[in-house]
Design a protein around this motif. Structure first.
Motif, short mmCIF file in Angstrom:
data_model
loop_
_atom_site.label_atom_id
_atom_site.label_comp_id
_atom_site.label_asym_id
_atom_site.label_seq_id
_atom_site.Cartn_x
_atom_site.Cartn_y
_atom_site.Cartn_z
N HIS A 23 0.81 -1.21 0.00
CA HIS A 23 0.00 0.00 0.00
C HIS A 23 0.86 1.28 0.00
CE1 HIS A 23 -2.90 -3.04 1.41
NE2 HIS A 23 -3.83 -2.24 0.92
N HIS A 24 2.18 1.10 -0.10
CA HIS A 24 3.11 2.24 -0.15
C HIS A 24 2.91 3.18 1.06
CE1 HIS A 24 3.97 0.88 -4.20
NE2 HIS A 24 2.68 0.93 -4.48
N ILE A 25 2.85 2.57 2.23
CA ILE A 25 2.65 3.33 3.47
C ILE A 25 3.89 3.18 4.36
CG2 ILE A 25 1.26 3.58 5.57
CD1 ILE A 25 -1.09 2.38 4.04
N PRO A 26 4.59 4.26 4.68
CA PRO A 26 5.68 4.18 5.65
C PRO A 26 5.14 3.72 7.00
CG PRO A 26 5.76 6.27 4.45
CD PRO A 26 4.44 5.62 4.12
N THR A 27 5.68 2.64 7.52
CA THR A 27 5.12 2.00 8.71
C THR A 27 6.23 1.68 9.70
OG1 THR A 27 3.37 1.03 7.34
CG2 THR A 27 3.69 0.08 9.54
N ILE A 127 11.13 1.60 14.88
CA ILE A 127 11.88 0.73 13.95
C ILE A 127 11.06 0.60 12.68
CG2 ILE A 127 12.81 -1.58 13.54
CD1 ILE A 127 13.26 -1.88 16.51
N SER A 128 11.71 0.85 11.56
CA SER A 128 11.03 0.82 10.26
C SER A 128 10.64 -0.61 9.89
CB SER A 128 11.95 1.39 9.18
OG SER A 128 11.32 1.27 7.91
N LEU A 129 9.44 -0.74 9.28
CA LEU A 129 8.96 -2.06 8.87
C LEU A 129 8.91 -2.21 7.34
CD1 LEU A 129 6.04 -2.67 11.42
CD2 LEU A 129 8.41 -3.43 11.55
N ASN A 130 9.13 -1.13 6.60
CA ASN A 130 9.15 -1.24 5.13
C ASN A 130 10.42 -1.96 4.69
OD1 ASN A 130 7.69 1.53 5.85
ND2 ASN A 130 6.79 0.68 3.98
N GLN A 131 10.31 -2.70 3.60
CA GLN A 131 11.41 -3.57 3.17
C GLN A 131 12.72 -2.81 2.97
OE1 GLN A 131 10.82 -5.65 -0.54
NE2 GLN A 131 12.21 -7.29 0.05
N GLU A 132 12.64 -1.62 2.38
CA GLU A 132 13.85 -0.86 2.06
C GLU A 132 14.68 -0.55 3.31
OE1 GLU A 132 15.17 3.31 -0.17
OE2 GLU A 132 13.06 2.75 0.01
N LYS A 133 14.00 -0.26 4.42
CA LYS A 133 14.71 0.09 5.66
C LYS A 133 14.30 -0.82 6.83
CE LYS A 133 15.34 4.97 4.51
NZ LYS A 133 15.11 6.37 4.97
#
Length: 478
Positions: A23-27, A127-133
């Motif tokens: 969903h392209h949401i920073p999480t 702590i970032s949960l998106n794959q990139e970070k």
């Protein structure tokens, strides 16, 4: 720094990462979960912040794992229970407060806005949960350093933090007590300065935090912090009156506030029972009102246990604590806390039997409280009192084994009393029942029908009652 390995211990984060990227949401996972995994504490609650619609994210997650979602639109949050975890979802936000309320005006914001609004730096980690970070720690306020240094500090200026939401003052002390952390001098000064702001907080919120302090590993330290920051008199003014010692000639008495904290500490070493800890906190609460001085014998506090037990319901009601069996349990322990020590002077069967009967299922906790109540710098005195209590405990076991007093009930019950005297349920029936029970406790009458019936007739005669059979024999013939 990456914390990927820590997140990989929880399958939920792989699921959240896929939804966030889809969903392209920073999480981010934030707050207490991050703090606790870094401290290697057990976790059950997870807070997820999305830079977007947190409720929609929660619904997507619930659908993915086939779980139920609870939505709280007024707060802009959603909750999902999955496996043994409680996961709360919220959109990143910023807050503004009015002086007379701790309920903020909330608007959408960035992750920075969201972390700035949090109470303490150790709770402002993400702590970032998106794959990139995935697994990258975001630490805008040196929370990681504070965790390592075991310090409680606020992200923003502490006076503003506590003025906006005064409950945070209690939370600071609760975290210090739970984690054995230190509140910075600047923070402690801010709490003291803003203490009166506690007046806008509901009693329920206050006692919830106080209960958490009492349940912490070091509750006495938490109570000391409440005292040092001037919060305690606003919550439990009765405790403030326990402070101080008096000296008249050679006579003095100990500081009952310090003694109470020591008793609380002692109890916390033997039990995690919240209400036993409350009993420890309140056991001497009536000493200021009962203090007397005799030139020959010194200071005394006769009857403080009776008055203290009567104060318990008033304190519970004022603090909106439960007015149920929990309150009655605390009240009973406060009333009886001197009894076992007093028994040690003359450990008779009847006195022990009465204690067992009155204490009921609180007996074991009562003995824990009594042992905790033995505080003195004189080791010989402590040893003597503990030895005496051991004798009382031995006698209790002996009496319980002999007659199983806990389950002992008179074979003559209320129905037999009413039938014998043609009485309806009344105070008079209750007096007779109580007298029978007292006789059993004292061991003066055997618990047999014939013995108790005969004793019942004696009691009835003393009250001017005649059995219905005798009344009928004295009626004139028609």
């Amino acid at each position: 720094m990456s914390y990927t390995n820590l997140l990989n211990n929880y399958p939920i984060f792989a699921i959240l990462q896929k939804i966030a990227d889809q969903h392209h949401i920073p999480t981010y996972v934030v707050g207490g979960f991050v703090r606790d995994i870094l401290l290697k504490r057990k976790v059950k609650d997870i807070d997820i912040v999305c830079v977007g619609d947190g409720i929609q994210f929660a619904q997507a997650f619930a659908q993915k794992v086939n779980a139920k979602v609870s939505v709280f639109k007024n707060f802009g949050t959603a909750m999902v229970a999955w496996q043994d975890l409680e996961i709360e979802f919220v959109g990143a936000r910023k807050e503004s407060y009015t002086p007379n309320s701790r309920k903020p005006e909330v608007t959408q914001g960035s992750l920075t806005d969201d972390l700035r609004r949090r109470d303490f730096t150790i709770n402002a980690l993400a702590i970032s949960l998106n794959q990139e970070k995935f697994g990258t720690l975001i630490d805008l306020f040196q929370g990681l350093e504070d965790l390592k240094a075991k310090i409680i500090r606020t992200p923003l200026e502490p006076h503003r933090t506590f003025s906006d939401d005064p409950l945070r003052m209690l939370r600071a002390i609760r975290f210090a007590s739970q984690l054995h952390f230190t509140i910075t001098p600047q923070l402690k000064h801010a709490i003291t300065t803003e203490a009166n702001r506690l007046s806008i907080i509901s009693k329920e919120r206050i006692h919830t935090e106080l209960n958490k302090i009492l349940l912490s590993p070091k509750p006495a330290e938490g109570m000391q912090l409440l005292d040092q920051t001037k919060l305690l008199p606003l919550i439990l003014p009765e405790m403030e009156k326990l402070k101080g010692t008096d000296r008249i000639g050679i006579h003095t008495h100990k500081d009952n506030f310090k003694h109470t904290l020591q008793v609380l500490k002692n109890v916390s070493l033997t039990s995690e029972n919240l209400w036993l800890r409350w009993a420890a906190l309140l056991h001497d609460i009536a000493k200021p009102q009962t203090k007397r001085f005799n030139p020959n014998t010194g200071f005394s506090f006769h009857g403080h246990e009776e008055l203290g037990s009567r104060m318990v319901p008033r304190i519970f009601k004022r603090m909106h604590l439960p007015l149920n069996e929990k309150m009655r349990y605390v009240k009973k322990l406060v009333k009886l806390h001197l009894r076992p020590i007093a028994l040690s002077k003359e450990v008779t069967d009847s006195a022990v039997r009465r204690l067992i009967y009155e204490a009921g299922d609180t007996l074991d906790d009562l003995m824990k409280l009594c042992k905790a109540d033995i505080t003195s710098k004189n080791e010989k005195k402590v040893h003597t009192y503990l030895h005496n209590l051991q004798q009382v405990e031995a006698k209790i076991k002996q009496v319980q084994k002999h007659d199983e007093i806990v389950n002992l009930q008179p074979v003559i019950d209320g129905h037999i009393i009413m039938k014998t005297y043609a009485l309806k349920p009344s105070k008079q029936v209750g007096i007779i029942r109580k007298s029978l029970k007292e006789a059993l406790i004292d061991g003066s009458v055997a618990n047999t029908h014939s013995a108790l019936y005969a004793y019942m007739l004696e009691i009835g005669k003393a009250q001017g009652l005649l059995p219905i059979e005798q009344v009928n024999t004295h009626l004139p013939n028609k």
